[in-house]
Scaffold this motif. Structure first.
Motif, PDB file in Angstrom:
ATOM      1  N   PRO A 223      79.677  94.683 -26.591  1.00 55.98           N
ATOM      2  CA  PRO A 223      78.251  94.700 -26.255  1.00 55.98           C
ATOM      3  C   PRO A 223      77.650  93.298 -26.266  1.00 55.98           C
ATOM      4  CG  PRO A 223      78.525  95.233 -28.560  1.00 55.98           C
ATOM      5  CD  PRO A 223      79.910  94.973 -28.015  1.00 55.98           C
ATOM      6  N   ARG A 224      76.390  93.233 -25.915  1.00 56.23           N
ATOM      7  CA  ARG A 224      75.688  91.955 -25.894  1.00 56.23           C
ATOM      8  C   ARG A 224      75.348  91.485 -27.312  1.00 56.23           C
ATOM      9  NH1 ARG A 224      72.906  94.928 -21.835  1.00 56.23           N
ATOM     10  NH2 ARG A 224      73.306  94.157 -19.723  1.00 56.23           N
ATOM     11  N   GLY A 225      75.127  90.176 -27.424  1.00 57.81           N
ATOM     12  CA  GLY A 225      74.604  89.598 -28.657  1.00 57.81           C
ATOM     13  C   GLY A 225      75.482  89.846 -29.866  1.00 57.81           C
ATOM     14  N   ALA A 226      74.817  90.107 -30.991  1.00 54.29           N
ATOM     15  CA  ALA A 226      75.519  90.273 -32.264  1.00 54.29           C
ATOM     16  C   ALA A 226      75.752  91.738 -32.614  1.00 54.29           C
ATOM     17  CB  ALA A 226      74.721  89.591 -33.378  1.00 54.29           C
ATOM     18  N   LYS A 227      75.646  92.621 -31.633  1.00 56.98           N
ATOM     19  CA  LYS A 227      75.796  94.049 -31.925  1.00 56.98           C
ATOM     20  C   LYS A 227      77.180  94.384 -32.474  1.00 56.98           C
ATOM     21  CE  LYS A 227      72.437  95.407 -28.395  1.00 56.98           C
ATOM     22  NZ  LYS A 227      72.240  96.082 -27.092  1.00 56.98           N
TER      23      LYS A 227
END
Length: 240
Positions: free
Chosen positions: A84-88
């Motif tokens: 997933p995107r970012g720090a997920k």
């Protein structure tokens, strides 16, 4: 008793050697001293009571006093997570480790847009910290990001492969687990936007069973964790 994680090969001949961040935390943050006792896990499911003999910020050694079997998850659960995107993914690894996921396979799918290069080492550190917090005696495996095809190859030996898919309307996760007694279960979770149709067909052709978690559409960082909790409950806690 304070818990620490020893890397592979750090326990030999009744002696333990800790370095890096574990040594720094023990010596500088906690200010433990020679003679103090700590609990060291080696990632294999064993716990070692250790008496410290030499303590320095860059290296700590100790003597193993007792070794026992620790707490490990009752099911071999694999989470194939579309990156997933970012720090997920950080939170997915942390919460999945606390629940009892044994292996994380970050998968690069058609709809994965996140840059994942170099992040696997961070995810492994998060898994180790989460394992200490929840008092697991084993460490979950976190693979490097792989293609979805490779991820399917990696879970080919699982007794049960469940594909979380918003297009499924009939088969629930609970019904897929009814009367089943798998020892190794794989969950396939897409990234934001889910799997595309070609990936769904690919997974089904490899033996995956499409399942729904209900009428509501869950975020990718929620879906895998919710499914892991359901699987562990249905196959372990509910049947005690």
């Amino acid at each position: 008793m304070r818990r620490f994680v020893a890397p592979a090969g750090a326990i030999a001949g009744g002696r333990v050697t800790l370095g890096g961040s574990e040594a720094h935390h023990l010596a500088v943050v906690l200010r433990l001293r020679a003679g103090d006792r700590v609990l060291v896990v080696d990632g294999s499911g064993l716990e070692h009571i250790v008496r410290l003999t030499d303590v320095a910020p860059d290296a700590v050694t100790g003597e193993v006093l007792q070794t026992t079997a620790g707490t490990t998850p009752p099911l071999d659960l694999i989470l194939v997570q579309g990156v997933p995107r970012g720090a997920k993914m950080d939170e997915i690894v942390r919460m999945g480790t606390e629940l009892g996921v044994g292996t994380f396979i970050p998968a690069l799918t058609v709809r994965s847009v996140a840059q994942s290069r170099g992040r696997a080492s961070r995810w492994r550190r998060i898994a180790a910290e989460a394992a200490k917090q929840c008092r697991r005696a084993d460490l979950p495996e976190v693979s490097d990001p792989v293609s979805f095809q490779t991820a399917l190859d990696m879970v080919g030996g699982a007794d049960l492969i469940l594909l979380l898919w918003e297009g499924e309307r009939v088969q629930t996760l609970a019904s897929a687990l009814h009367d089943a007694a798998p020892r190794r279960v794989a969950l396939l979770v897409g990234p934001e936007g889910g799997f595309d149709q070609a990936e769904v067909r690919q997974a089904i052709n490899r033996g995956a069973i499409p399942v729904t978690l209900g009428q509501l559409i869950l975020r990718t960082e929620t879906a895998g964790i919710a499914a892991a909790a359901m699987v562990l409950y249905e196959l372990t806690l509910r049947r005690i």
